[in-house]
Write a protein that holds these residues in place. Structure first.
Motif, PDB file in Angstrom:
ATOM      1  N   ALA A  39       8.867 -10.235 -18.300  1.00 26.27           N
ATOM      2  CA  ALA A  39       8.595 -10.104 -16.867  1.00 26.27           C
ATOM      3  C   ALA A  39       7.088 -10.161 -16.663  1.00 26.27           C
ATOM      4  N   ASP A  40       6.674 -10.526 -15.466  1.00 24.47           N
ATOM      5  CA  ASP A  40       5.248 -10.673 -15.176  1.00 24.47           C
ATOM      6  C   ASP A  40       4.818  -9.591 -14.177  1.00 24.47           C
ATOM      7  N   ASP A  41       3.904  -8.742 -14.604  1.00 22.48           N
ATOM      8  CA  ASP A  41       3.327  -7.727 -13.700  1.00 22.48           C
ATOM      9  C   ASP A  41       4.345  -6.702 -13.203  1.00 22.48           C
ATOM     10  N   MET A  42       5.273  -6.348 -14.022  1.00 20.65           N
ATOM     11  CA  MET A  42       6.301  -5.387 -13.600  1.00 20.65           C
ATOM     12  C   MET A  42       5.846  -3.956 -13.902  1.00 20.65           C
ATOM     13  N   LEU A  78      -3.490  -8.120 -19.239  1.00 13.72           N
ATOM     14  CA  LEU A  78      -3.343  -9.306 -18.388  1.00 13.72           C
ATOM     15  C   LEU A  78      -2.402 -10.329 -19.041  1.00 13.72           C
ATOM     16  N   CYS A  79      -2.043 -11.317 -18.238  1.00 16.32           N
ATOM     17  CA  CYS A  79      -1.040 -12.318 -18.638  1.00 16.32           C
ATOM     18  C   CYS A  79      -1.361 -13.049 -19.943  1.00 16.32           C
ATOM     19  N   SER A  80      -2.419 -13.874 -19.936  1.00 17.14           N
ATOM     20  CA  SER A  80      -2.684 -14.728 -21.096  1.00 17.14           C
ATOM     21  C   SER A  80      -2.890 -13.931 -22.383  1.00 17.14           C
ATOM     22  N   THR A  82      -1.611 -11.094 -23.363  1.00 16.86           N
ATOM     23  CA  THR A  82      -0.331 -10.629 -23.902  1.00 16.86           C
ATOM     24  C   THR A  82       0.478 -11.789 -24.471  1.00 16.86           C
ATOM     25  N   ARG A  83       0.448 -12.914 -23.777  1.00 20.42           N
ATOM     26  CA  ARG A  83       1.220 -14.069 -24.250  1.00 20.42           C
ATOM     27  C   ARG A  83       0.664 -14.592 -25.569  1.00 20.42           C
ATOM     28  N   SER A  84      -0.662 -14.565 -25.704  1.00 20.69           N
ATOM     29  CA  SER A  84      -1.252 -14.992 -26.979  1.00 20.69           C
ATOM     30  C   SER A  84      -0.850 -14.025 -28.094  1.00 20.69           C
ATOM     31  N   VAL A 216       7.617 -10.681 -11.676  1.00 18.87           N
ATOM     32  CA  VAL A 216       7.525 -10.337 -10.287  1.00 18.87           C
ATOM     33  C   VAL A 216       6.057 -10.353  -9.821  1.00 18.87           C
ATOM     34  N   HIS A 217       5.332 -11.340 -10.358  1.00 19.05           N
ATOM     35  CA  HIS A 217       3.914 -11.536 -10.030  1.00 19.05           C
ATOM     36  C   HIS A 217       3.790 -12.046  -8.586  1.00 19.05           C
ATOM     37  N   GLY A 218       2.669 -11.757  -7.959  1.00 20.16           N
ATOM     38  CA  GLY A 218       2.382 -12.348  -6.662  1.00 20.16           C
ATOM     39  C   GLY A 218       2.201 -13.850  -6.775  1.00 20.16           C
ATOM     40  N   SER A 273       7.616  -6.263 -20.015  1.00 18.86           N
ATOM     41  CA  SER A 273       6.665  -6.822 -19.062  1.00 18.86           C
ATOM     42  C   SER A 273       5.446  -7.300 -19.846  1.00 18.86           C
ATOM     43  N   ASP A 274       4.613  -8.123 -19.206  1.00 15.47           N
ATOM     44  CA  ASP A 274       3.429  -8.630 -19.927  1.00 15.47           C
ATOM     45  C   ASP A 274       2.205  -7.744 -19.720  1.00 15.47           C
ATOM     46  N   ASN A 275       2.236  -6.936 -18.679  1.00 14.96           N
ATOM     47  CA  ASN A 275       1.170  -5.943 -18.438  1.00 14.96           C
ATOM     48  C   ASN A 275       1.718  -4.979 -17.395  1.00 14.96           C
ATOM     49  N   GLY A 276       0.951  -3.930 -17.148  1.00 11.68           N
ATOM     50  CA  GLY A 276       1.400  -2.948 -16.181  1.00 11.68           C
ATOM     51  C   GLY A 276       1.384  -3.487 -14.764  1.00 11.68           C
ATOM     52  N   GLY A 292      -3.241   0.566 -13.823  1.00  9.89           N
ATOM     53  CA  GLY A 292      -2.317  -0.558 -13.694  1.00  9.89           C
ATOM     54  C   GLY A 292      -2.902  -1.812 -14.297  1.00  9.89           C
ATOM     55  N   LYS A 293      -2.369  -2.915 -13.898  1.00 12.07           N
ATOM     56  CA  LYS A 293      -2.780  -4.223 -14.414  1.00 12.07           C
ATOM     57  C   LYS A 293      -4.302  -4.332 -14.513  1.00 12.07           C
ATOM     58  N   GLY A 294      -4.771  -4.850 -15.634  1.00 14.13           N
ATOM     59  CA  GLY A 294      -6.202  -5.052 -15.826  1.00 14.13           C
ATOM     60  C   GLY A 294      -6.895  -3.883 -16.492  1.00 14.13           C
TER      61      GLY A 294
HETATM   62 CA   LIG Z   1       0.994 -10.550 -15.838  1.00 10.81          CA
END
Ligand SMILES: [Ca+2]
Length: 465
Positions: A39-42, A78-80, A82-84, A216-218, A273-276, A292-294
């Protein structure tokens, strides 16, 4: 030697005491299919299985209940990054993917990295990604189909319009890394493609399906019908709740496809999720975590997660041992009977004994890198040290918090203070010194921030991804 058949579930669990995934794999009749749902940003607390009362997530809850919930599962903020970490089994301090890879930025996951998809493909798996890549696209060599995936579907960046799939006037929807004009809500399309891939899979091979939703990212967008049960929530929270409901429904559809084809029992499903969650308390809910995120506070880097494989992983269990998303790489490659020889030196560790046997975390300390140079944290046992993260515990939150100084260290005992509210750095000098040593050791061979990803260049991006 095939020691145990799938039918003998109790024996399967009994015979795997303290075995790594590699050893366990030898006891399994067939290599499992692997589905990783990201999930993204959950928010940490935005699923029923993690305590959410406002949003209904029946499909996630069913999977989590049948599996093992990981309550101290760490990622990057953040997204990238976590994916890396998932794709390489290596800390961002070693891959250099400390921050977001913005659209067309002249960098990405370094080509020297041997991805999880490559390693699983070499182990005999058919490999597919349906969803968000976010690890570079400025040259063809960085695209998913060149990084180990037999099939690609979805978006390369992030922040797309969920209905038009456009970002800044540019289409970001692709099939096998070519532009794709499929119409529909992206969460629906990603699930539809996942089910199609499962149905059309090469049945002579196990399947690795990487399912990174942009939900559930913006931007916060969802068909109205999904918001109906949440009318009483605030406007943004209501849309977010609808997006969660759509993603949960989509996950249910994928699971139903596995069930219909009678392969659910031989499929390991992992979710995180990939981040908070961003804007905690307004849009998302990371409680009881702070930040949270970041952020490298727990709310940014500890996310809801579980693994489910009935008959092989215990059901109805919560594991609180700290593990990191980098751990899935060796665990899954071992489980697949694959080789780690082509991988660059791994930071991740095989966590199968943690999942199955209640073993302690294989990490004496876990590194959590921030998204700007100098910012980092380490978790060791119950303790956490943060360096370079703004300490807002002693000032009013909100308006006045913006100008707070970034200075020194924050030290928390998470066993007593999960919300990271009582900074013990000054009162526990010996623990502070011990934690600093962990941090220095983990960062001793850290690579610098890529020049293309410098904070100055990142400012050129239009929006947060
Ligand atoms: Ca994310």
């Amino acid at each position: 030697m095939k020691l145990v058949l799938m039918k003998t579930i109790p024996t399967t669990l009994a015979t795997c005491l303290f075995l790594s995934a590699q050893t366990y794999a030898a006891t399994v009749e067939k290599k499992p299919n692997i589905v990783y749902i990201l999930a993204d940003d959950m928010g940490y607390a935005d699923a029923g299985f993690n305590g959410c009362k406002q949003i209904e997530t029946p499909n996630l809850d069913r999977l989590a209940k049948a599996g093992t919930i990981l309550s101290s599962f760490y990622v990057q903020p953040l997204c990238s990054p976590t994916r890396s970490s998932l794709m390489t089994g290596r800390y961002v301090a070693h891959t250099g993917v400390y921050t977001i890879v913005r659209p067309h930025a002249p960098w990405g996951l370094p080509l020297a990295e041997h991805t999880l998809a490559q390693a699983l493909r070499e182990a005999g798996y058919e490999t597919a990604i349906t969803g968000k890549w976010h690890l570079g696209e400025f040259q063809p060599a960085y695209l998913p189909t060149k990084r180990g995936f037999d099939h690609q579907y979805g978006l390369w960046f992030g922040m797309i319009d969920y209905f038009t799939h456009m970002r800044d006037g540019e289409l970001d929807w692709h099939r096998d890394d070519q532009p794709c004009l499929d119409e529909g809500y992206s969460t629906h399309l990603i699930a539809k493609e996942a089910s199609r891939l499962i149905r059309n899979r090469d049945t002579s091979k196990p399947l690795f399906l990487y399912l990174p939703f942009n939900a559930v990212h913006g931007p916060f967008m969802v068909p109205d019908s999904y918001m109906a049960p949440y009318r009483k929530l605030s406007e943004k929270r209501k849309i977010y709740a609808g997006m969660m409901a759509a993603m949960d429904e989509a996950i249910g559809q994928v699971v139903a496809t596995l069930e219909e084809l009678h392969i659910l029992d031989n499929t390991l499903i992992i979710f995180s999720s990939d981040n908070g969650g961003p804007s905690p308390g307004t849009i998302t809910d990371n409680s009881p975590l702070r930040g949270g995120k970041g952020s490298i506070l727990e709310g940014g880097v500890r996310v809801c997660a579980f693994a489910s494989w009935p008959g092989h992983l215990p059901g109805g269990k919560v594991v609180d041992q700290p593990v990191h998303i980098i751990d899935w790489y060796p665990t899954l490659v071992n489980l697949a009977g694959g080789s780690l020889k082509k991988s660059l030196p791994l930071d991740g560790k095989d966590i199968w004994p943690v999942l199955v046997e209640g073993a302690k975390s294989p990490h004496d300390a876990i590194l959590l890198s921030g998204t700007t140079p100098g910012k980092a944290a380490v978790r060791a046992g119950d303790w956490k040290l943060l360096r370079g993260e703004r300490d807002t515990t002693s000032v009013k939150q909100g308006k006045g918090a913006k100008g707070d100084k970034v200075e020194g260290y924050q030290l928390y005992n998470l066993a007593d203070d999960l919300g990271e509210k009582k900074n013990l750095a000054a009162s526990h000098p010996e623990k502070l010194a011990e934690m600093k040593k962990h941090l220095d050791r983990l960062l001793k061979d850290a690579v610098p921030f890529p020049k293309a990803a410098s904070p100055e260049n990142q400012k050129a991006g239009s929006e947060d991804l």
